[in-house]
Design a protein around this motif. Structure first.
Motif, PDB file in Angstrom:
ATOM      1  N   ALA A   1      11.379   4.527  18.127  1.00  0.00           N
ATOM      2  CA  ALA A   1      11.650   5.491  18.845  1.00  0.00           C
ATOM      3  C   ALA A   1      12.190   7.144  18.616  1.00  0.00           C
ATOM      4  O   ALA A   1      11.313   8.128  18.970  1.00  0.00           O
ATOM      5  CB  ALA A   1      13.907   4.968  19.211  1.00  0.00           C
TER       6      ALA A   1
ATOM      7  N   SER B   1      12.529   7.692  25.194  1.00  0.00           N
ATOM      8  CA  SER B   1      12.244   6.888  23.934  1.00  0.00           C
ATOM      9  C   SER B   1      13.135   5.931  23.875  1.00  0.00           C
ATOM     10  O   SER B   1      12.159   5.049  23.779  1.00  0.00           O
ATOM     11  CB  SER B   1      12.255   8.141  22.321  1.00  0.00           C
ATOM     12  N   MET B   2      14.099   6.135  24.199  1.00  0.00           N
ATOM     13  CA  MET B   2      15.209   4.746  24.510  1.00  0.00           C
ATOM     14  C   MET B   2      14.929   4.546  25.204  1.00  0.00           C
ATOM     15  O   MET B   2      15.203   2.553  25.131  1.00  0.00           O
ATOM     16  CB  MET B   2      16.685   5.624  24.612  1.00  0.00           C
TER      17      MET B   2
ATOM     18  N   TRP C   1      15.412  10.196  25.966  1.00  0.00           N
ATOM     19  CA  TRP C   1      16.386   9.088  26.905  1.00  0.00           C
ATOM     20  C   TRP C   1      14.889   8.708  26.922  1.00  0.00           C
ATOM     21  O   TRP C   1      15.291   7.673  27.156  1.00  0.00           O
ATOM     22  CB  TRP C   1      17.252   9.789  28.017  1.00  0.00           C
TER      23      TRP C   1
ATOM     24  N   MET D   1      22.222   1.456  22.870  1.00  0.00           N
ATOM     25  CA  MET D   1      21.264   0.588  23.140  1.00  0.00           C
ATOM     26  C   MET D   1      20.566  -0.719  23.051  1.00  0.00           C
ATOM     27  O   MET D   1      20.312  -1.485  22.820  1.00  0.00           O
ATOM     28  CB  MET D   1      20.336   2.406  23.038  1.00  0.00           C
TER      29      MET D   1
ATOM     30  N   TYR E   1      24.348   7.241  20.970  1.00  0.00           N
ATOM     31  CA  TYR E   1      23.990   6.497  21.718  1.00  0.00           C
ATOM     32  C   TYR E   1      23.603   5.362  21.573  1.00  0.00           C
ATOM     33  O   TYR E   1      22.766   3.809  22.370  1.00  0.00           O
ATOM     34  CB  TYR E   1      23.397   7.103  23.039  1.00  0.00           C
ATOM     35  N   PHE E   2      22.413   5.879  20.208  1.00  0.00           N
ATOM     36  CA  PHE E   2      21.855   4.159  19.714  1.00  0.00           C
ATOM     37  C   PHE E   2      22.603   2.628  19.862  1.00  0.00           C
ATOM     38  O   PHE E   2      21.767   1.917  19.776  1.00  0.00           O
ATOM     39  CB  PHE E   2      20.498   4.304  18.740  1.00  0.00           C
TER      40      PHE E   2
ATOM     41  N   PHE F   1      21.927   9.920  18.255  1.00  0.00           N
ATOM     42  CA  PHE F   1      21.714   8.916  18.375  1.00  0.00           C
ATOM     43  C   PHE F   1      22.543   8.584  17.695  1.00  0.00           C
ATOM     44  O   PHE F   1      23.199   7.049  17.946  1.00  0.00           O
ATOM     45  CB  PHE F   1      20.440   9.227  16.694  1.00  0.00           C
TER      46      PHE F   1
ATOM     47  N   CYS G   1      14.233   0.496  23.732  1.00  0.00           N
ATOM     48  CA  CYS G   1      14.802  -0.532  23.497  1.00  0.00           C
ATOM     49  C   CYS G   1      14.683  -1.458  24.521  1.00  0.00           C
ATOM     50  O   CYS G   1      15.158  -2.225  25.495  1.00  0.00           O
ATOM     51  CB  CYS G   1      16.672   0.235  23.163  1.00  0.00           C
TER      52      CYS G   1
ATOM     53  N   CYS H   1      14.695   1.069  16.124  1.00  0.00           N
ATOM     54  CA  CYS H   1      14.686   2.894  15.171  1.00  0.00           C
ATOM     55  C   CYS H   1      13.863   3.147  15.105  1.00  0.00           C
ATOM     56  O   CYS H   1      13.292   4.574  15.374  1.00  0.00           O
ATOM     57  CB  CYS H   1      15.972   2.830  14.373  1.00  0.00           C
TER      58      CYS H   1
END
Length: 122
Positions: free
Chosen positions: A56, A108-109, A106, A34, A30-31, A27, A113, A53
């Motif tokens: 995710a 979830s991303m 990934w 995203m 990378y979050f 998180f 997002c 967030c």
């Protein structure tokens, strides 16, 4: 983020203890990237960074806790000197679970997002 830090405390013990640092690092690494992607495209409705967030973490938690697909299972150890029988399930190794958690992150991303944009944004 505080959202991720508090969410990590709600995960099953074997995930939190063995993979909490990994999830936190994913998180933290990378979050934000995203989120930047979502800021550059049009979304069909307004979304906040905090809402993304939370979505995710909820999606990732549901996949971690899924009892039908069993994406993440604890490693089961036999007591010293005991031989496994035919019904013994060793569960997942740390290494396999580590890979699965990265894949679930990934996924979830992508579905938080990535999916909050309109057709042109994709």
């Amino acid at each position: 983020t505080p959202i991720v830090a508090s969410w990590l405390l709600t995960l099953p013990d074997f995930i939190r203890k063995d993979h909490g640092t990994q999830i936190d690092s994913l998180f933290n690494s990378y979050f934000e990237v995203m989120l930047e992607c979502t800021h550059r495209v049009k979304t069909p409705f307004p979304v906040s960074d905090g809402w993304l967030c939370i979505m995710a973490t909820r999606l990732m938690e549901s996949l971690i806790n899924d009892r039908q697909e069993c994406y993440c299972t604890p490693t089961n150890h036999l007591p010293e000197g005991q031989e496994p029988d035919d019904d013994f399930d060793a569960g997942q190794s740390f290494e396999v679970r580590e890979i699965v958690i990265t894949q679930l992150f990934w996924f979830s991303m992508l579905w938080t997002c990535g999916a909050c944009t309109d057709y042109e944004g994709r």
